[in-house]
Scaffold this motif. Structure first.
Motif, mmCIF file in Angstrom:
data_model
loop_
_atom_site.group_PDB
_atom_site.id
_atom_site.type_symbol
_atom_site.label_atom_id
_atom_site.label_comp_id
_atom_site.label_asym_id
_atom_site.label_seq_id
_atom_site.Cartn_x
_atom_site.Cartn_y
_atom_site.Cartn_z
ATOM 1 N N GLY A 133 0.778 -1.230 0.000
ATOM 2 C CA GLY A 133 0.000 0.000 0.000
ATOM 3 C C GLY A 133 0.807 1.276 0.000
ATOM 4 N N VAL A 134 2.095 1.225 -0.369
ATOM 5 C CA VAL A 134 2.944 2.403 -0.236
ATOM 6 C C VAL A 134 2.510 3.547 -1.143
ATOM 7 C CG1 VAL A 134 4.621 1.673 -1.976
ATOM 8 C CG2 VAL A 134 5.361 3.134 -0.081
ATOM 9 N N ALA A 135 1.849 3.241 -2.268
ATOM 10 C CA ALA A 135 1.455 4.296 -3.202
ATOM 11 C C ALA A 135 0.045 4.807 -2.970
ATOM 12 C CB ALA A 135 1.583 3.790 -4.642
ATOM 13 N N LEU A 136 -0.641 4.305 -1.957
ATOM 14 C CA LEU A 136 -2.043 4.678 -1.742
ATOM 15 C C LEU A 136 -2.203 5.978 -0.963
ATOM 16 C CD1 LEU A 136 -3.612 1.182 -0.961
ATOM 17 C CD2 LEU A 136 -3.515 2.400 -3.145
ATOM 18 N N GLY A 137 -1.146 6.439 -0.298
ATOM 19 C CA GLY A 137 -1.217 7.698 0.427
ATOM 20 C C GLY A 137 -2.022 7.649 1.704
ATOM 21 N N ASN A 186 -2.588 -9.404 3.222
ATOM 22 C CA ASN A 186 -2.401 -10.806 2.898
ATOM 23 C C ASN A 186 -2.339 -10.926 1.389
ATOM 24 O OD1 ASN A 186 -5.251 -11.562 1.828
ATOM 25 N ND2 ASN A 186 -5.650 -10.562 3.801
ATOM 26 N N THR A 187 -1.809 -11.996 0.884
ATOM 27 C CA THR A 187 -1.610 -12.154 -0.545
ATOM 28 C C THR A 187 -2.932 -11.999 -1.294
ATOM 29 O OG1 THR A 187 0.246 -13.626 -0.154
ATOM 30 C CG2 THR A 187 -0.763 -13.683 -2.346
ATOM 31 N N GLY A 188 -2.955 -11.109 -2.248
ATOM 32 C CA GLY A 188 -4.141 -10.922 -3.069
ATOM 33 C C GLY A 188 -5.165 -9.982 -2.472
ATOM 34 N N SER A 189 -4.886 -9.389 -1.302
ATOM 35 C CA SER A 189 -5.884 -8.521 -0.676
ATOM 36 C C SER A 189 -5.970 -7.194 -1.418
ATOM 37 C CB SER A 189 -5.531 -8.276 0.786
ATOM 38 O OG SER A 189 -4.286 -7.612 0.896
ATOM 39 N N LEU A 190 -7.148 -6.560 -1.319
ATOM 40 C CA LEU A 190 -7.408 -5.312 -2.007
ATOM 41 C C LEU A 190 -7.834 -4.258 -1.009
ATOM 42 C CD1 LEU A 190 -9.464 -6.778 -4.977
ATOM 43 C CD2 LEU A 190 -7.085 -6.029 -5.050
ATOM 44 N N GLN A 191 -7.318 -3.049 -1.176
ATOM 45 C CA GLN A 191 -7.728 -1.925 -0.357
ATOM 46 C C GLN A 191 -8.949 -1.287 -1.004
ATOM 47 O OE1 GLN A 191 -6.512 -0.826 2.553
ATOM 48 N NE2 GLN A 191 -7.926 0.894 2.706
ATOM 49 N N PRO A 192 -10.091 -1.243 -0.325
ATOM 50 C CA PRO A 192 -11.283 -0.601 -0.906
ATOM 51 C C PRO A 192 -11.098 0.907 -0.977
ATOM 52 C CG PRO A 192 -11.682 -1.192 1.375
ATOM 53 C CD PRO A 192 -10.338 -1.762 1.034
ATOM 54 N N PRO A 193 -11.936 1.614 -1.745
ATOM 55 C CA PRO A 193 -11.821 3.070 -1.817
ATOM 56 C C PRO A 193 -11.863 3.709 -0.438
ATOM 57 C CG PRO A 193 -13.299 2.280 -3.513
ATOM 58 C CD PRO A 193 -12.984 1.091 -2.643
ATOM 59 N N THR A 194 -10.827 4.477 -0.121
ATOM 60 C CA THR A 194 -10.670 5.077 1.198
ATOM 61 C C THR A 194 -10.221 6.519 1.033
ATOM 62 O OG1 THR A 194 -9.952 2.914 2.036
ATOM 63 C CG2 THR A 194 -9.566 4.826 3.454
ATOM 64 N N GLN A 195 -10.828 7.426 1.785
ATOM 65 C CA GLN A 195 -10.452 8.830 1.673
ATOM 66 C C GLN A 195 -9.080 9.061 2.283
ATOM 67 O OE1 GLN A 195 -13.249 11.643 3.322
ATOM 68 N NE2 GLN A 195 -11.834 13.368 3.124
#
Length: 569
Positions: free
Chosen positions: A536-540, A550-559
């Motif tokens: 997640g380093v580029a998500l800010g 965990n492998t394959g996990s996704l970060q949902p839209p977050t403000q």
């Protein structure tokens, strides 16, 4: 005894029997003075004025309809001529736009139509978010015009705009500085959006990041262009500095100083800039629009000629004017993998590139080495375009057209008869995306594997390979087969339906979205550690906002907290 002050204006009895004077406001001004004052309002202020006063809303622009000389804006005689519409019309024309004599049939009123036109100019100039390809970095321009950036320099030193310690770090923000044991200076990571110190004192109005995530371009309010980055971007000359050296801090592109640049585009190793006068400049490595240089047997890879994919590839280390478009003012442009597309101020679409599907002139056309009008869209007024491996064009009426090889299903067309349900055919000429018909799309975005459309209603639609950058992603297939989902048709992002969105940008593994009130959201693939990056380093996002990795996990839209950008209407 003090005498009562008299007024030259007529008086009217109030409901209580008292005599009062009518209020004299802006609507009592002559029309020409009202128009002059209203031109100082932004699009949001004009919309509010129009919505609050029917006397200036109704009707068509005065210059297109019945003019009432000497009347005041608030009098009933001007019904049938809208003052706000006239102001909007003048603003659109002042920016080089063309306006039809009759209102397009799909629109309910001139004010609504012209506000949309003006808002699209704001969209094209105010590209305030950028996402680098492959997940390395993200950048935004906040409300004060400062550039904030996050990501990793593992594979591209200088990508974050400054050496270690070269940032202005906010004390209440979390910062990650990771390093390799062998070379501590080679791996710098910034997890949260941190201000780029090299641009302090410069008010930035737009930025662009390339698909490979090797460099970033920034445009100042005074029309100056800055670039920084390295890797393949430096080798190809995409930084525009006249050499092949990397730049670890934002550096002014001197060749564009004083040119009045108003827009930028970057893709792979190709950079574009266009000016308020409609002139288009390009630099870096790209499909050569000029006749090939004579071969050099001693140095076949010299600047100016090279062979790749059976196409002549040119290289300019400094911005170079595209002479073939002189006299044809450019409104906006987009760099693709090996092709370039440009929208003229009259709404015509031009493109050039190697033979195949990229340039949109038909597979039988062969190499198109000079800017050529796309005949399939000659009857359509185009207002914006985006490109990567495939291309998307947006019409004035809000319709979307797409073309390209469609390797990653980014065209949005249904499968042909006999095709697999998760695969549609390539398109060598632009085709309308029927799944978006009637939605009035406002802005577009495309990366290698995913395409986006944002509607006037603020909804995000995406299609293509769901590699984590799409907010509509389903984990079903990725969990069962280790493969991403494929949506060949546009699908709405339900996770952001509570917010009115105006723009999206994307890399191959994460995306950023901006709402109408300036909030910034990020989402994407958390498995970037598999590529050597911190998850997640580029998500800010703050660490507390990230989901457990965990492998394959996704970060949902977050403000993204603490950050707002300035957005037009």
């Amino acid at each position: 005894m003090r005498s009562r002050r008299t007024s030259a204006h007529p008086t009217f009895p109030s409901s209580r029997g008292m005599t009062v004077e009518p209020q004299r406001g802006i609507l009592s001004l002559p029309i020409d003075e009202f128009i002059h004052i209203a031109r100082f309002l932004n699009t949001r202020g004009l919309a509010r004025l129009a919505a609050s006063c029917r006397a200036v809303w109704d009707g068509i622009p005065l210059s297109l309809g019945p003019q009432v000389a000497g009347r005041v804006a608030g009098e009933s005689e001007v019904a049938g001529g809208s003052v706000v519409a006239e102001v909007l019309l003048q603003l659109v024309l002042s920016r080089g736009g063309a306006v039809p004599q009759q209102l397009p049939p799909t629109w309910g009123g001139w004010v609504q139509y012209l506000l949309r036109r003006l808002g699209r100019y704001d969209d094209q100039r105010g590209r305030l978010v950028a996402a680098g390809g492959g997940g390395p970095h993200s950048a935004i321009v906040d409300k004060a015009g400062a550039v904030r950036i996050c990501g990793s320099e593992r594979y591209c030193p200088g990508l974050l705009g400054g050496a270690a310690g070269g940032y202005e770090v906010e004390t209440d923000w979390y910062q990650v500085l990771a390093s390799d044991e062998e070379d501590p200076a080679s791996h710098i990571e910034m997890r949260t959006l941190t201000r780029v110190a090299g641009l302090i004192g410069v008010r930035v109005v737009a930025i662009a990041a390339d698909t490979l995530g090797c460099y970033t371009l920034a445009l100042s309010a005074t029309g100056e262009v800055f670039s920084w980055g390295g890797g393949s971007a430096a080798d190809s000359g995409a930084l525009g500095q006249g050499d092949k050296l990397p730049r670890g801090v934002p550096t002014r592109v001197e060749a564009l100083s004083g040119k009045g640049v108003c827009g930028l585009s970057a893709c792979y190793s190709t950079s574009l800039a266009w000016t308020v006068a409609g002139r288009l400049f390009t630099w870096g490595q790209f499909f050569n629009f000029a006749p090939p240089s004579p071969p050099d047997e001693d140095n076949p890879n010299r600047v100016g000629v090279n062979k790749r994919d059976d196409a002549i590839v040119g290289q300019h280390l400094s911005p170079t004017l595209i002479q073939e478009l002189e006299g044809k003012p450019v409104r906006c442009a987009a760099a693709g993998h090996l092709h370039i597309v440009a929208v003229l101020q009259n709404g015509q679409l031009y493109s050039w590139g190697p033979s195949g599907f990229s340039h949109g002139h038909g597979q039988t056309r062969g190499n198109v080495i000079v800017p050529t009008q796309v005949a399939a869209l000659a009857h359509v007024q185009i207002c914006d375009v985006v490109a990567c491996d495939d291309s998307l064009a947006l019409s004035e009426s809000g319709e979307v057209y797409s073309w390209g090889l469609n390797c990653w299903q980014c065209l949005g067309h249904p499968p042909d008869e006999g095709e697999l349900p998760e695969k549609s055919s390539p398109a060598d000429i632009p085709r309308r995306v029927e799944a978006l018909a009637g939605l009035r799309v406002r802005s577009l975005a495309i990366t290698v594997r995913t395409a986006f459309a944002v509607t006037d209603g603020g909804h995000i639609y995406s299609w293509g390979w769901e590699t984590g950058c799409s907010a509509t992603v389903s984990r079903r297939r990725s969990q069962l087969e280790g493969m991403p989902d494929v949506n060949i048709l546009p699908r709405r992002a339900e996770a952001l339906q509570r917010f009115r969105m105006v723009r999206v940008v994307s890399s191959t593994k994460h995306a950023l979205g901006v709402s109408v009130d300036g909030r910034v959201f990020s989402w994407g693939h958390m498995a970037m550690a598999l590529d050597g990056f911190t998850p997640g380093v580029a998500l800010g996002l703050d660490i507390q906002q990230l989901i457990p990795f965990n492998t394959g996990s996704l970060q949902p839209p977050t403000q993204i907290r603490h950050v707002r950008v300035r957005v037009g209407l």
